[in-house]
Design a protein around this motif. Structure first.
Motif, PDB file in Angstrom:
ATOM      1  N   LEU A 104       1.900 -38.351-103.615  1.00  0.00           N
ATOM      2  CA  LEU A 104       0.605 -38.157-104.257  1.00  0.00           C
ATOM      3  C   LEU A 104       0.594 -38.960-105.553  1.00  0.00           C
ATOM      4  O   LEU A 104       1.450 -38.754-106.422  1.00  0.00           O
ATOM      5  CB  LEU A 104       0.346 -36.678-104.540  1.00  0.00           C
ATOM      6  N   ALA A 114      -1.753 -39.926-108.778  1.00  0.00           N
ATOM      7  CA  ALA A 114      -2.964 -39.521-109.488  1.00  0.00           C
ATOM      8  C   ALA A 114      -3.161 -40.386-110.730  1.00  0.00           C
ATOM      9  O   ALA A 114      -2.291 -40.437-111.600  1.00  0.00           O
ATOM     10  CB  ALA A 114      -2.877 -38.046-109.889  1.00  0.00           C
ATOM     11  N   ASP A 143     -10.202 -34.003-113.156  1.00  0.00           N
ATOM     12  CA  ASP A 143      -8.953 -33.918-112.383  1.00  0.00           C
ATOM     13  C   ASP A 143      -8.399 -32.499-112.317  1.00  0.00           C
ATOM     14  O   ASP A 143      -7.890 -32.068-111.275  1.00  0.00           O
ATOM     15  CB  ASP A 143      -7.896 -34.845-113.005  1.00  0.00           C
ATOM     16  N   SER A 144      -8.464 -31.762-113.429  1.00  0.00           N
ATOM     17  CA  SER A 144      -7.857 -30.428-113.433  1.00  0.00           C
ATOM     18  C   SER A 144      -8.560 -29.495-112.457  1.00  0.00           C
ATOM     19  O   SER A 144      -7.922 -28.598-111.878  1.00  0.00           O
ATOM     20  CB  SER A 144      -7.873 -29.834-114.851  1.00  0.00           C
ATOM     21  N   PHE A 160      -6.997 -30.385-109.016  1.00  0.00           N
ATOM     22  CA  PHE A 160      -5.643 -29.856-108.821  1.00  0.00           C
ATOM     23  C   PHE A 160      -5.662 -28.331-108.712  1.00  0.00           C
ATOM     24  O   PHE A 160      -4.898 -27.742-107.937  1.00  0.00           O
ATOM     25  CB  PHE A 160      -4.731 -30.292-109.972  1.00  0.00           C
ATOM     26  N   TRP A 181      -0.128 -31.909 -98.412  1.00  0.00           N
ATOM     27  CA  TRP A 181       0.874 -31.580 -99.439  1.00  0.00           C
ATOM     28  C   TRP A 181       1.579 -30.264 -99.109  1.00  0.00           C
ATOM     29  O   TRP A 181       2.810 -30.165 -99.195  1.00  0.00           O
ATOM     30  CB  TRP A 181       0.194 -31.499-100.806  1.00  0.00           C
ATOM     31  N   LEU A 210       5.307 -36.626-106.461  1.00  0.00           N
ATOM     32  CA  LEU A 210       4.030 -36.733-107.160  1.00  0.00           C
ATOM     33  C   LEU A 210       4.206 -37.613-108.387  1.00  0.00           C
ATOM     34  O   LEU A 210       5.142 -37.416-109.171  1.00  0.00           O
ATOM     35  CB  LEU A 210       3.507 -35.352-107.564  1.00  0.00           C
ATOM     36  N   HIS A 220       1.961 -39.671-111.674  1.00  0.00           N
ATOM     37  CA  HIS A 220       0.690 -39.882-112.361  1.00  0.00           C
ATOM     38  C   HIS A 220       0.885 -40.802-113.549  1.00  0.00           C
ATOM     39  O   HIS A 220       1.999 -41.052-114.006  1.00  0.00           O
ATOM     40  CB  HIS A 220       0.049 -38.557-112.783  1.00  0.00           C
ATOM     41  N   ASN A 274      -4.345 -31.668-117.323  1.00  0.00           N
ATOM     42  CA  ASN A 274      -4.264 -32.417-116.070  1.00  0.00           C
ATOM     43  C   ASN A 274      -2.821 -32.563-115.606  1.00  0.00           C
ATOM     44  O   ASN A 274      -2.519 -32.431-114.411  1.00  0.00           O
ATOM     45  CB  ASN A 274      -4.893 -33.800-116.242  1.00  0.00           C
ATOM     46  N   CYS A 311      -0.886 -30.977-112.160  1.00  0.00           N
ATOM     47  CA  CYS A 311       0.001 -31.669-111.212  1.00  0.00           C
ATOM     48  C   CYS A 311       1.323 -30.933-111.051  1.00  0.00           C
ATOM     49  O   CYS A 311       1.818 -30.722-109.933  1.00  0.00           O
ATOM     50  CB  CYS A 311       0.262 -33.094-111.696  1.00  0.00           C
ATOM     51  N   TYR A 347       9.026 -35.668-109.129  1.00  0.00           N
ATOM     52  CA  TYR A 347       7.844 -35.724-109.971  1.00  0.00           C
ATOM     53  C   TYR A 347       8.075 -36.810-111.007  1.00  0.00           C
ATOM     54  O   TYR A 347       9.102 -36.805-111.708  1.00  0.00           O
ATOM     55  CB  TYR A 347       7.621 -34.364-110.635  1.00  0.00           C
ATOM     56  N   THR A 406       6.388 -39.377-114.149  1.00  0.00           N
ATOM     57  CA  THR A 406       5.331 -39.809-115.058  1.00  0.00           C
ATOM     58  C   THR A 406       5.551 -41.299-115.324  1.00  0.00           C
ATOM     59  O   THR A 406       6.526 -41.674-115.969  1.00  0.00           O
ATOM     60  CB  THR A 406       5.375 -38.998-116.361  1.00  0.00           C
TER      61      THR A 406
END
Length: 738
Positions: free
Chosen positions: A199, A201, A251-252, A255, A313, A321, A323, A336, A340, A357, A359
């Motif tokens: 995913l 984002a 976005d929030s 999610f 998912w 994930l 972002h 946000n 996630c 995960y 960033t």
């Protein structure tokens, strides 16, 4: 017969000063290089390995560095051309001082230093220590980031230090700390290759992190499914199994609705939630009313697509994930990010093989630069400047009393506000171009003009440096030894390929000389960059970003080491949380409730269209470097206003039309590019240009209450067709407007 390189004077004569160019006529020469230097690209957080070809103390080309494990020789368009900046005729070769009515004139280093120190002392005597501020950048190495933090606190003695990572990773960092107690992507990118579902984002991976795409393609080859969340059909979104075209700023809600689907269908890892997390019930309660129909109304994403994405998912055995700025550049950027993380924790897919995960770090040292002390609220090792124990430890390392370390200062945009309030009178900037990078650039320009004294340390005369009283000629990435930390948490070596040309100096030498003249010489007695790094290691020891066990030799021997690495015999940590022991006070990962709230600006009758901003593949950040490299400029010579055919038809706009974009802060004109790859209620402008082409004239300076990141990605505007075409003459004038 080999043609000799042309002179810089000839290049200036042919191409003119302060313009992009592509060197020709044998500028690189056909000579064999004197040496190949293994180092890393100066641009994004991937920090791809590259070999620079050096001839007569100039970088004249490159070769792939096939052995470096992340990119294995692959480079993006910026990486291929990055070496061209080294010999550019715009390069600052000595300090400059402003001469009223004449622009800038050369000045000797001693004069530049004397004047700067005298002005700092005058301002601080009259207004107090915090009347001087410093803005830094995360294209600096770890060593220079550490030195800047120490310099601001012990030599300038100001609390008001911040960095351009405030425009990049701070929402991700704050979310990571809230959830995990530590700020780093949980895995190396290797885990991407075998994840069942990926995913992405708010990350235009194909254009902004192209070498990372290889890992996603390999995962797709293994059968991975891809979900992309973005207001635009970016190149990576075109390949997605499920694309969620979210409205900017919502976005929030998306999610949260996905989390409710997971709970309603019991696609949860109950054992992981019970044993290793806290806050789950409160987090579920926050989304109990987030129906798919409600989410569709808020986000603009069809309910069935949200359900499909949540199902994909929820049923996966492994997932990853990622972002980036698309979900972070908001007044609710931290929310946000937490939204996630809640999806990752609910399914228990972290700390395990092929589960992760990440960033994605935008700037070259966006990861390491946010760990070692040039943030307004931070001390080295990612320590909290308000924590008495953390302050005591760093005071001991620095050999000072704890009370001598200033407290928490203002963030980057808050510094601009403080200048307007007459609280800050002087500024030093290094590796930061706020006139292009910060929102509401007319407001920023007015602040720069209001300063009583401003000194910029840079290697080109950026738009911001044009407003300086003194410009100190600093160093390029390839002109100083050091380390950086990649987006996946790998600490790597930057090797000096050449020395600064003319009378330009290494950034670290400039900082140390200023510290000496300000009376802090005994705190800045480093023989070289390795000595700085060794002190950084000690300063980080026991912190959440622990580098103590990392040495230059260890980095060399292993082509990088992942932190945390607490001892010299520790191998480093490519995958976090394998023991499920998180760095929070209770040792658990924390769910965080995320009630939906609107952006600072929402469409209304006066400003009915949503405006969002971002990057293009051939440009980097404020464009100070890339807008001077001809082949990159040829790809993207100016920003274009991306607009959907439906919205364009409503206003009678066609591709090439000049459109005036008006927000509550300013108006600017851009050539239209009519595309089907954007939401019909949203327009997009890339932000790499200054002057009349600056997208950030229009953006909103409203800040996230936790991370203090500005809301670049969600403004509102009105569109006014000018009835004119964007001619080459107009675009050239606009380009040169700064």
């Amino acid at each position: 017969m080999t043609k000799l390189p042309v002179s810089k004077e000839d290049l200036i004569k042919k191409y003119g000063p302060h313009k992009q160019y592509t060197p020709k006529e044998g500028f690189f020469g056909a000579h064999e290089p004197d040496k190949l230097v293994k180092t890393h690209c100066c641009f994004c957080g991937m920090q791809c390995g590259i070999q620079l070809k050096v001839k007569n103390n100039s970088v004249v080309g490159f070769e792939p560095w096939m052995e470096f494990p992340f990119n294995e020789g692959r480079l993006c368009p910026k990486g291929v051309e990055r070496y061209l900046q080294n010999n550019h005729p715009d390069r600052l070769l000595q300090p400059l001082q402003r001469a009223e009515g004449k622009g800038f004139e050369p000045v000797e280093w001693d004069t530049a230093m004397e004047r700067t120190v005298a002005e700092i002392k005058r301002i601080q005597k009259e207004y107090g220590h915090d009347a001087m501020a410093m803005l830094s950048g995360v294209s600096l190495t770890n060593e220079k980031s550490y030195m800047v933090g120490k310099f601001a606190r012990l030599a300038l003695k100001t609390a008001n230090l911040d960095y351009n990572g405030r425009l990049c990773m701070v929402s991700a960092g704050a979310g990571n700390k809230k959830a995990f107690g530590l700020d780093r992507s949980s895995n190396s990118w290797e885990d991407l290759k075998h994840a069942e579902v990926i995913l992405i984002a708010g990350a235009n991976v194909s254009e902004t992190f192209p070498t990372l795409i290889h890992y996603i393609w390999e995962a797709r080859d293994h059968g991975a499914k891809l979900i992309v969340v973005d207001p635009r059909v970016t190149p990576i979104a075109r390949t997605a199994d499920i694309f969620l075209p979210v409205r900017p700023g919502t976005d929030s809600a998306l999610f949260g609705a996905m989390l409710k689907v997971l709970a309603d269908n019991d696609w949860l890892d109950h054992e992981f939630i019970e044993k290793h997390t806290s806050g789950f019930e409160d987090t579920l309660d926050a989304v109990k009313d987030y129906t798919l129909e409600w989410a569709e109304e808020i986000t603009g994403v069809p309910a069935h697509r949200i359900l499909e994405a949540a199902t994909l998912w929820g049923k996966a055995a492994t997932s990853f994930l990622m972002h980036a700025r698309g979900i972070e550049h908001h007044t609710k950027g931290v929310d946000n990010v937490l939204g996630c993380i809640n999806l990752v924790l609910a399914t228990g897919r972290i700390g395990k093989p092929y589960c992760g995960y990440g960033t994605i770090t935008g700037q070259g040292n966006g990861q390491g630069g946010r760990e070692h002390g040039h943030k307004c609220d931070q001390l080295p090792g990612n320590r909290d400047i308000t924590n008495p124990e953390h302050r005591q430890y760093i005071a001991k390392v620095w050999g000072v009393e704890e009370k001598e370390i200033p407290g928490k200062g203002l963030s980057a945009f808050e510094i601009i506000d403080a200048i307007h309030r007459d609280e800050i009178k002087g500024l030093i900037s290094i590796c930061f171009n706020p006139l292009v990078s910060l929102p509401n650039s007319n407001y920023v320009r007015a602040a720069l003009e209001k300063l009583e004294y401003f000194v910029a340390i840079d290697f080109f005369l950026s738009e911001t440096a044009h407003h300086a009283d003194i410009v100190m000629a600093g160093s390029l990435h390839e002109e100083e030894e050091g380390t950086v930390t990649t987006a996946e948490g790998r600490v790597v070596r930057i090797r000096a390929a050449v020395t600064p040309p003319g009378k330009a100096r290494k950034d670290s030498d400039i900082i140390m000389e200023l510290a000496k003249r300000l009376g802090a010489e005994d705190k800045f007695t480093y023989a070289d960059s390795e000595a700085v790094f060794n002190e950084l290691r000690v300063a980080s020891k026991g912190g959440t970003a622990d580098y103590y066990g990392i040495t230059y030799k260890k980095i060399e021997d292993n082509m990088g080491i992942f932190w945390p690495c607490p001892t010299e015999d520790h191998p480093g940590t490519p995958r976090l949380w394998e023991d499920f022991q998180f760095k929070t006070p209770d040792g658990k990962a924390h769910f965080n409730p995320v009630p939906y709230r609107e952006s600072a600006e929402v469409p209304d009758e006066q400003f009915p269209v949503r405006l969002t901003t971002g990057r293009v593949v051939s440009q980097y950040l404020s464009g100070t470097q890339t807008r001077r490299i001809g082949k990159l400029v040829d790809q993207s010579p100016y920003p274009q206003l991306e607009i959907h055919p439906e919205l364009a038809a409503k206003y009678g706009i066609t591709t090439g039309d000049l459109v005036r974009v008006h927000t509550r802060r300013a108006e600017a004109e851009f050539p239209a590019l009519v595309v089907e790859t954007i939401r019909p209620d949203t327009v997009f402008i890339p932000y790499h240009w200054g002057g009349k082409m600056a997208a950030n004239q229009l953006t909103n300076g409203a800040l996230d209450p936790i991370s203090k990141i500005p809301e670049f990605k969600a403004a509102t505007c009105q569109l006014i067709p000018t009835g004119k075409k964007a001619t080459e003459e107009y675009l050239q004038k606009a380009y040169q407007s700064y």
